[in-house]
Motif scaffolding. Structure first.
Motif, PDB file in Angstrom:
ATOM      1  N   GLU A  87       0.964  -1.289   0.087  1.00 54.64           N
ATOM      2  CA  GLU A  87      -0.045  -0.031  -0.111  1.00 54.64           C
ATOM      3  C   GLU A  87       0.932   1.321  -0.012  1.00 54.64           C
ATOM      4  N   ALA A  88       1.853   1.357   0.869  1.00 55.06           N
ATOM      5  CA  ALA A  88       2.592   2.424   1.078  1.00 55.06           C
ATOM      6  C   ALA A  88       3.378   2.744  -0.269  1.00 55.06           C
ATOM      7  N   THR A  89       3.924   1.790  -0.885  1.00 60.07           N
ATOM      8  CA  THR A  89       4.634   2.053  -2.072  1.00 60.07           C
ATOM      9  C   THR A  89       4.126   2.499  -3.272  1.00 60.07           C
ATOM     10  N   ARG A  90       2.724   2.056  -3.564  1.00 58.35           N
ATOM     11  CA  ARG A  90       1.770   2.753  -4.198  1.00 58.35           C
ATOM     12  C   ARG A  90       1.366   4.066  -3.921  1.00 58.35           C
ATOM     13  N   LEU A  91       1.001   4.308  -2.733  1.00 58.49           N
ATOM     14  CA  LEU A  91       0.524   5.502  -2.483  1.00 58.49           C
ATOM     15  C   LEU A  91       1.648   6.731  -2.422  1.00 58.49           C
ATOM     16  N   HIS A  92       2.861   6.233  -2.070  1.00 56.21           N
ATOM     17  CA  HIS A  92       3.795   7.344  -2.098  1.00 56.21           C
ATOM     18  C   HIS A  92       4.712   7.238  -3.182  1.00 56.21           C
ATOM     19  N   ASN A  93       5.167   6.079  -3.670  1.00 58.88           N
ATOM     20  CA  ASN A  93       6.296   5.751  -4.717  1.00 58.88           C
ATOM     21  C   ASN A  93       5.818   5.696  -5.877  1.00 58.88           C
ATOM     22  N   ASP A  94       4.274   5.640  -6.031  1.00 63.38           N
ATOM     23  CA  ASP A  94       3.706   5.258  -7.476  1.00 63.38           C
ATOM     24  C   ASP A  94       4.689   4.189  -8.185  1.00 63.38           C
ATOM     25  N   ALA A  95       4.743   3.276  -7.232  1.00 62.92           N
ATOM     26  CA  ALA A  95       5.686   1.912  -8.044  1.00 62.92           C
ATOM     27  C   ALA A  95       4.704   1.357  -8.896  1.00 62.92           C
ATOM     28  N   ASN A  96       5.510   1.109 -10.058  1.00 63.80           N
ATOM     29  CA  ASN A  96       4.840   0.347 -11.369  1.00 63.80           C
ATOM     30  C   ASN A  96       5.152  -1.212 -11.263  1.00 63.80           C
ATOM     31  N   ILE A  97       6.117  -1.617 -10.418  1.00 67.67           N
ATOM     32  CA  ILE A  97       6.370  -3.144 -10.387  1.00 67.67           C
ATOM     33  C   ILE A  97       6.604  -3.626  -8.897  1.00 67.67           C
ATOM     34  N   LEU A  98       5.523  -4.858  -8.688  1.00 69.37           N
ATOM     35  CA  LEU A  98       5.688  -5.475  -7.371  1.00 69.37           C
ATOM     36  C   LEU A  98       6.746  -6.674  -7.642  1.00 69.37           C
TER      37      LEU A  98
END
Length: 143
Positions: free
Chosen positions: A92-103
């Motif tokens: 959740e944090a990496t999507r909210l804060h980093n807009d991560a595009n790969i898990l």
């Protein structure tokens, strides 16, 4: 549509992820590998990362034994923010804060039950769009 890739250490977990995506009606392209026979994770990390960076896929999922090596390989590609997640909070944090595009996940680290919850969290959490997070992402990308 998602881009998927794994090495031999992530193959079995990736099969679970693919079934889960199919049940959710989420389309994907599997860049490999195709068995538990030993392969080199950088090949698959790079294939997925380059496809996401080109805009052919919105996001990607990568799995190796620990998730570490394949995430390092993916992050070598400009425009990629691959995040190794071992729990839902990180996803959740990496999507909210980093807009991560790969898990990235470790097939030898997280079991399938948790992994599928991590996938759902990653896919269902939008980027916050907060100015401070945008500024930090730009700093990472050297804009």
């Amino acid at each position: 549509m998602l881009a998927l890739g794994c090495d031999h250490g992530g193959y079995e977990l990736m099969q679970e992820v693919k079934k889960h995506l199919e049940n959710r009606g989420i389309a994907y392209h599997d860049f490999g590998c195709s068995s538990t026979e030993s392969v080199d994770y950088p090949i698959y990390g790079k294939k997925v990362a380059e496809a996401v960076a080109r805009g052919e896929f919105e996001k990607g999922i990568l799995i190796c034994g620990t998730g570490i090596g394949i995430s390092i390989a993916a992050n070598k590609v400009k425009g990629i923010r691959a995040a190794l997640c071992t729990d839902c909070f990180c996803a959740e944090a990496t999507r909210l804060h980093n807009d991560a595009n790969i898990l990235a996940m470790g097939g030898r680290v997280v079991g399938p039950g948790l992994a599928l919850k991590i996938v759902d969290t990653f896919l269902d959490t939008p980027f916050s769009g907060d100015e401070r997070h945008i500024r930090r992402i730009e700093m990472i990308e050297d804009k």
